[in-house]
Design a protein around this motif. Structure first.
Motif, short mmCIF file in Angstrom:
data_model
loop_
_atom_site.label_atom_id
_atom_site.label_comp_id
_atom_site.label_asym_id
_atom_site.label_seq_id
_atom_site.Cartn_x
_atom_site.Cartn_y
_atom_site.Cartn_z
N ALA A 204 -19.36 15.19 -100.67
CA ALA A 204 -20.04 14.36 -101.67
C ALA A 204 -21.02 13.43 -100.97
O ALA A 204 -20.69 12.86 -99.92
N TRP A 205 -22.18 13.30 -101.53
CA TRP A 205 -23.22 12.47 -100.93
C TRP A 205 -23.91 11.68 -102.03
O TRP A 205 -23.97 12.08 -103.19
N GLN A 206 -24.44 10.56 -101.64
CA GLN A 206 -25.31 9.77 -102.53
C GLN A 206 -26.61 9.53 -101.77
O GLN A 206 -26.58 9.26 -100.57
N PHE A 207 -27.73 9.64 -102.53
CA PHE A 207 -29.03 9.58 -101.88
C PHE A 207 -29.80 8.35 -102.34
O PHE A 207 -29.75 7.97 -103.52
N PHE A 208 -30.53 7.78 -101.40
CA PHE A 208 -31.34 6.61 -101.67
C PHE A 208 -32.73 6.86 -101.09
O PHE A 208 -32.88 7.69 -100.19
N GLY A 209 -33.70 6.17 -101.63
CA GLY A 209 -35.04 6.34 -101.09
C GLY A 209 -35.93 5.17 -101.46
O GLY A 209 -35.60 4.36 -102.34
N SER A 210 -37.06 5.08 -100.78
CA SER A 210 -38.05 4.05 -101.10
C SER A 210 -39.40 4.49 -100.58
O SER A 210 -39.50 5.15 -99.54
N MET A 211 -40.45 4.11 -101.34
CA MET A 211 -41.81 4.33 -100.86
C MET A 211 -42.53 3.00 -100.72
O MET A 211 -43.73 2.95 -100.55
N ASP A 212 -41.73 1.92 -100.74
CA ASP A 212 -42.29 0.57 -100.64
C ASP A 212 -41.75 -0.08 -99.37
O ASP A 212 -40.81 -0.85 -99.39
N TRP A 213 -42.37 0.28 -98.25
CA TRP A 213 -41.83 -0.22 -96.98
C TRP A 213 -41.95 -1.73 -96.86
O TRP A 213 -41.12 -2.40 -96.27
N GLN A 214 -42.99 -2.22 -97.49
CA GLN A 214 -43.18 -3.67 -97.39
C GLN A 214 -42.10 -4.41 -98.17
O GLN A 214 -41.56 -5.41 -97.72
N GLY A 215 -41.75 -3.86 -99.33
CA GLY A 215 -40.70 -4.48 -100.12
C GLY A 215 -39.35 -4.41 -99.42
O GLY A 215 -38.60 -5.39 -99.38
#
Lengths: 472, 830
Positions: free
Chosen positions: A400-411
């Motif tokens: 089981a896995w949960q995924f996270f992501g972001s395209m706002d490196w500054q934030g």
């Protein structure tokens, strides 16, 4: 007149009996004088009939305290200061006997200009390599000390942690140096450790960890199942996976923690229907809810299904059916501090003060609720000037896995959290079932996967779908 | 991951597997290990941890309080600690047996939870408590001789199924162990005394030397010289010298403490030298200042030479017992004793002095050594040898038996058994031993049997050629139809000779009439130990009887501890155990009848009588015996002498002497011949002619235990016992065996005499020390001369030794050697 007749008594009493006389050996008179308050005296008595030498007094290892010892080629070797001491062949109880073959000592600091304390040693390509903090000497040994041959001196490289030195078979030795984890083979062949050494990818991490001090307590082991090199340093086990045939040379890390089922404040739900657990912020926990339990509240998070998570509070509240027993199990990953690793029966054992820890448990296939975390750096996808619009994510994995992501490196840099691409851990892959949609845009992207559950978890593939916009 | 290297920024609790996938790590389940254990060493059978704590205890006291129970362990140190997992066994209460966790410890009282609900009460079971170590952990308990506790393991490795560990201890020790053996190489020679000095160092070295088993060492003196040097100071400064030493009883018998102290305080005077002189005087005059002490002078003397003060302790006080401190007002200076001495010697083996050489390696210590004495060779032990000599004797009456045949002849295969031999009648001799030929008549056949028994004429014709004479009896010529058998050995032993037959024509008369065993050697003792299990009869000849005696002694050696051998009539008695303690043990020979061990005889000729014989005044005869040289009772001289002997022997019970005759020679002997017997003066009163014959010197006895070849050395036939002043006598050394020619070395422990070599080349050899002759061949005559001072008389026995060496080279590279003692008895009257 009587005639005298001679009369001879024929009996003769015993004579000639003699007791054995053991003889008396040569005798010397010794006179000791002392002008100061101490010193050393060694006397060697050599029998002129047998040639046997008897050494009396101060011997090779008298008063010597080994800081490191190793068995190699039917002898035991010990290090103290700048000297290596060798036991007699096949007799590790004999170190001072001039008659015994092989025992003696060699002061290695005499072979290089800068005297250094020897810290560790290891077999290496049929030779012995001796590590100081900043010098490494490679010797070709022989039962006769006179025949030892210095093969090579590697300067400005050594180890600062004796137990970090680990031989990978006979062809390579990995060790923790001041600049990171190094491979002796690479150094030996190229004399250039900076760009090709296996430890380079984690040099920054290692050097940061070294700043915390206590590096002398670092210890390492080669995990025998897949021959991974582990090096524990200040709270983290750095793990090097090296599979040349698959062109894999990768570093990972383990937190030395053991599964520890916490005890709730009560074993039966009181009238209010809540019990609490004392927890530690940042540690990972694995929750298993039973038939009497409703939810576990960790700060702003409420978990109603079994899962792994990182604590955000020091007190968690478990709700359930009043007067029923608490059936939930909250497993904490409690840290331990390995002081030494050993391999026995094909498994790694780690020791701390009053316990040992068996990697994989007695089945060698035991998992717990520890959370594996893999997060990418900020990726530009080779078009740093092009704005991208995220569309979704596909993944292939087990467990089981949960995924996270972001395209706002500054934030994120300013403290924002990554987006939860999937709200809860999932246990199925998406290629067959359809991707997870995710709406976001930006120039760079980071993705993160957290394992969940107390079983094995393998993440095989992670595909990010996005739309490129016009170039900036 | 389908990413380039370096893609991952965080990678925790996972690794990359061989497929390039991210794989979560396995669990690290925890297992408790008992506290106060250290190290972690893998072995072939598990993982070893180390510690100094006990791993098992015993107890006989358990008290159950309800929720808990308390065990009082027998140990006074190293109790269990809280959290230990302990297995209890041996309790009569089943619920107290099992594995429990220690919940509390107070002294040697250990508390557990009463999880099994054992009833309240006190129990006195003999129980054991064992510390539980979870598999695969094994506990290696290590012991510091000082009793210190282990604090850690510096390093460890594994060699030959045994761990090697370097350990630290709470007293600062660092000790290396192999298994549970503390490795002495790391500590032997260390002196951790804060005030080391040559004496304690010498003690330590002596201990080490003696531990080798190859050398021995000892401190040579208990008298210790101490030197204090005053090296500084200024006017007005005060020096004090304190001595603390273990009190010797002779010094302060009244003190209740064993520590004494003398202290002096001396002010700096005009110079260092003057101050030193003042200090020395104060030391010599100092008395015990210990509170409660007797205030007596303690015997230290001090002498100043320049600024050097030499202090001599009383005898009996060692340097290690003395502590000197010199206080200058600003600090304490310890001044050790300057020197001490010890000696080292090798332990020699049986065959070598085992000398040794010395090499030293020194650092800040001075050591000199000098050879004190060379070694001396070891010598092997030897057995004491004594001897008795059988001079003469007469056999006892022999038993006789009779074989009578009827008119019927023997039939083939008829047998007759005599002693251990069976004779078979046959018509054709086959060559098989003990066949006799059947003749034409029974009497002639019996004659053939007689020939076979005697192995007389007819071998191969009347009896088989391989037949030897019967050892039990001889047969007389057939008279009529019978033959008389006579036992070979005289005495009652002949009465039991087997005589049987299968032949119907033969009538047998069993052996009878042997004995009585009047003429016998009743017993031989050495140092009171009997050498014979039973008497031995005189057996025909001296040599045969001596052989019988030797056989009897050797058969009894397991009890007596002596063996015997014989040459001619001389019996050598050898102690089986070696050592000098057997020397000069009393030898006593008791005989009866016509058996003489003393050598005394005279010849009787002429006519007349013998009216008396005395021995040291004791009458041996009870009547005058007159020689019947004519008339009806004419007798021979031999018969006459036989009557004299019979008269003497009939009186043995009174006189303690016995006699024996051979023809006209009469031998006289004490019935008990002992090595401590006083000289005997035999006087014969007779009208007949009495000729006292010279008595041969005693035969020499080879030292059989040392010979590699056989050397027979016998006295000459005409050497005499009665040595007179300046009258040389000779001994013949008859040497056989080995490799001629031989060398002879004569010596004696008696006062210096002179020995003359008779033969070419003649020489005279003094014998104060062993003298070696030139090389001579066999049958060498040696002339021995006594040179006693004139006047007075002397008698006794001297032992001379002749060392005979042959010309061979044996396996040891040496020639064969035998030492032959020659016993010479003298009786001077001059």
């Amino acid at each position: 007149m009587p005639t005298n007749v001679p009369y001879l008594n024929t009996t003769v009493p015993p004579s000639g009996g003699a007791n054995a006389f053991a003889g008396q050996g040569q005798e010397y008179l010794f006179t000791l004088t002392m002008s100061g308050t101490g010193g050393e005296a060694t006397i060697i008595l050599t029998s002129q009939t047998t040639g046997i030498q008897t050494q009396i007094g101060f011997g090779n290892v008298t008063g010597i305290n080994f800081t490191y010892c190793l068995t190699f080629s039917n002898k035991v070797y010990g290090l103290a200061g700048g000297t290596v001491y060798i036991s007699a062949i096949n007799d590790p109880t004999t170190w001072n006997n001039p008659n015994a073959l092989g025992n003696g000592f060699l002061t290695l600091s005499n072979w290089w200009g800068t005297p250094e304390t020897l810290l560790a040693m290891s077999p290496y390509q049929g030779r012995l390599v001796f590590f100081s903090r900043r010098t490494t000497q490679i010797w070709l040994t022989d039962p006769n000390l006179e025949n030892w041959e210095l093969i090579q001196v590697l300067t400005n490289i050594g180890t600062l942690a004796p137990l970090s030195v680990q031989a990978l078979g006979d062809l390579d030795v990995l060790f923790l140096s001041d600049t990171g984890i190094r491979s002796l083979r690479v150094r030996d062949n190229t004399l250039n450790a900076f760009v090709t050494d296996v430890g380079s990818p984690v040099d920054t991490l290692i050097q940061t960890a070294l700043l915390a001090g206590n590096y002398g307590a670092a210890c390492s082991i080669v995990e025998p199942q897949e021959n991974r090199y582990w090096c524990y340093l200040n709270g983290t086990i750095y793990v090097f996976s090296f599979f040349p045939s698959n062109k894999i040379s990768a570093w990972g890390s383990y937190l030395p923690t053991y599964p520890n089922d916490l005890t709730a404040s009560a074993s039966v739900y009181p009238g209010g229907g809540t019990v609490t657990y004392t927890t530690v912020i940042g540690r990972s926990y694995f929750l298993t809810l039973g038939e009497h339990d409703h939810a576990l509240v960790d700060g702003n998070n409420s978990y109603t299904t079994s899962r792994s998570f990182f604590a955000t509070t020091t007190t968690m509240v478990l709700t359930g059916i009043p007067t029923d027993t608490v059936t939930a199990v909250l497993e904490e990953q409690t840290p331990f501090v390995p002081s030494k690793f050993v391999v026995y029966s094909g498994q790694v054992y780690a020791r701390d003060t009053n316990a040992y820890y068996l990697y994989g448990g007695t089945t060698n296939n035991q998992f717990d609720g520890t959370i594996a975390v893999a997060q990418t750096a900020w990726l530009d996808l080779k078009t740093p000037g092009t704005r991208k619009t995220a569309e979704g994510l596909d993944s292939a994995f087990s467990g089981a896995w949960q995924f996270f992501g972001s395209m706002d490196w500054q934030g994120v840099a300013n403290g924002a959290s990554l987006d939860s691409i999937i709200a809860q851990p999932i246990n199925y892959e998406t290629f067959q079932l359809g991707e997870y949609s995710w709406s976001s845009d930006g120039y760079h992207i980071t993705l993160k996967a957290n394992s969940s559950g107390n079983g094995p978890c393998v993440l095989s593939s992670l595909v990010f779908h996005y739309q490129e916009n016009q170039e900036k | 991951m389908t990413s380039q290297p370096g893609t991952l920024e965080t990678f925790q609790n996972a690794h990359i597997n061989q497929g390039g996938e991210v794989e979560k790590r396995k669990a690290f389940p925890r297992t408790q290990i008992p506290a106060n254990t250290f190290g972690f060493q893998e072995t072939t059978t598990g993982i070893d941890v180390f510690g100094s704590r006990l791993k098992a205890w015993t107890s006989s006291s358990v008290t159950v309080f309800g929720a808990t129970f308390l065990v009082t362990v027998d140990s006074f140190v190293n109790y269990p600690v809280i959290g230990d997992s302990i297995t209890i066994a041996g309790s009569s209460q089943a619920g107290l047996n099992g594995t429990f966790i220690v919940t509390g410890v107070t002294g040697n009282e250990v508390i557990f939870n009463n999880v099994n609900g054992v009833a309240f009460g006190s129990y006195t079971d003999a129980i054991t408590l064992s510390l539980v170590f979870p598999a695969p952990i094994s506990y290696i308990q290590l012991v510091n001789p000082t009793g210190a506790n282990m604090t850690g393991v510096l390093s460890s490795t594994y060699f030959n199924n045994t761990p090697f560990a370097v350990t630290t201890w709470d007293n600062g020790d660092v000790l290396a162990f192999y298994g549970t053996e503390q490795l002495k190489d790391f500590t032997t020679g260390l002196q951790n005394d804060i005030t080391p000095n040559p004496y304690t160092m010498a003690e330590d070295l002596v201990t080490q030397i003696n531990a080798t088993g190859l050398y021995t060492a000892a401190i040579t003196t208990a008298l210790v010289n101490l030197t204090v040097q005053v090296t500084g100071g200024s006017a007005g400064a005060t020096y004090s010298v304190d001595y603390d030493f273990n009190r010797q009883v002779v010094l302060t018998p009244n003190l209740t403490t064993n520590i004494a102290e003398i202290a002096i305080a001396v002010a700096y005077t005009t110079s260092l030298n003057a101050t030193a002189t003042a200090i020395a005087a104060a030391i010599t005059a100092a008395t015990d200042s210990y509170v409660g002490g007797p205030g007596t002078n303690l015997g230290f003397t001090a002498v100043a030479a320049g600024s050097i003060i030499t202090i001599t302790s009383p005898v009996g006080i060692n340097a290690g017992d003395v502590l000197i401190t010199v206080v200058t007002g600003t600090g304490v200076l310890y001044v050790p004793p300057i020197s001490t001495s010890f000696s080292v010697s090798s332990i020699s083996s049986q065959s070598t002095t085992n000398p040794f050489s010395v090499a030293t390696v020194l650092d800040n210590i001075g050591l000199t050594y000098q050879l004190v004495s060379n070694g001396t060779l070891a010598t092997a032990p030897s057995s004491a040898v004594g001897q008795v000599t059988l001079i003469t004797g007469t056999s006892n009456a022999s038993a006789t038996g009779v074989i009578t045949v009827s008119g019927t002849n023997f039939v083939p295969n008829a047998t007759l058994t005599l002693g251990g031999t069976t004779y078979t009648a046959t018509t054709v001799l086959t060559g098989t031993a003990n066949e006799f030929l059947i003749a034409s008549t029974a009497a002639l056949t019996l004659a053939n049997l007689v020939s076979a028994i005697n192995a007389s004429a007819g071998s191969g014709s009347t009896y088989s050629i391989n037949t030897v004479a019967n050892t039990s009896a001889s047969a007389a010529a057939v008279s009529g139809s019978a033959t008389t058998l006579t036992a070979t050995k005289g005495g009652t032993q002949g009465n039991t000779i087997v005589l049987t037959t299968t032949s119907a024509n033969v009538t047998l008369t069993p052996f009878a009439g042997g004995g009585p065993d009047t003429n016998q050697i009743t017993q031989i003792t050495v140092g009171g130990v009997n050498l014979l299990a039973a008497y031995v009869v005189f057996d025909g000849t001296v040599n045969q009887t001596v052989n019988d005696i030797v056989a009897a002694i050797n058969a009894f050696q397991g009890t007596s501890g002596y063996t015997a051998s014989a040459i001619a009539g001389v019996i050598s008695l050898v102690a089986k155990n070696t050592g000098a303690s057997y020397n000069q043990a009393l030898i006593s020979v008791t005989s009866a009848g016509d058996v003489c061990f003393a050598n005394c005889y005279f010849l009787v000729t002429g006519t007349g009588n013998i009216s008396g014989i005395t021995a040291n005044g004791t009458a041996l005869m009870t009547a005058t015996i007159t020689f019947q040289s004519s008339g009806f009772t004419t007798e021979t001289l031999a018969g006459f002498c036989g009557r004299v002997v019979a008269n003497i022997n009939a009186n043995t019970g009174t006189s303690k002497y016995l006699a024996c005759n051979t023809g006209n020679q009469i031998n006289i002997s004490s019935a008990i011949v002992a090595s401590n017997q006083v000289p005997v003066d035999i006087e014969v009163t007779a009208t007949m002619s009495i000729a006292s014959a010279a008595t041969n010197a005693l035969a020499a006895v080879p030292s059989a235990s040392t010979v590699n070849f056989y050397i027979e050395a016998v006295p000459s036939a005409n050497s005499t016992i009665l040595y007179t002043q300046n009258n040389p006598n000779s001994v013949l050394m008859n040497v056989t065996g080995g490799t001629p020619p031989y060398k002879y070395a004569w010596s004696t422990t008696a006062q210096p005499q002179t020995i003359n070599i008779v033969g070419a080349p003649a020489a005279t050899m003094p014998v104060a020390t062993p003298q070696v002759s030139s090389i001579y061949s066999n049958n060498q005559w040696w002339s021995i001369t006594f040179t006693y001072r004139a006047g007075g008389s002397a008698s006794g026995t001297q032992v001379w030794f002749c060392t005979v060496t042959d010309s061979s080279v044996n396996s040891s590279g040496n020639p064969n050697t035998v030492i032959v003692p020659i016993y010479l008895t003298y009786n001077f009257a001059f």
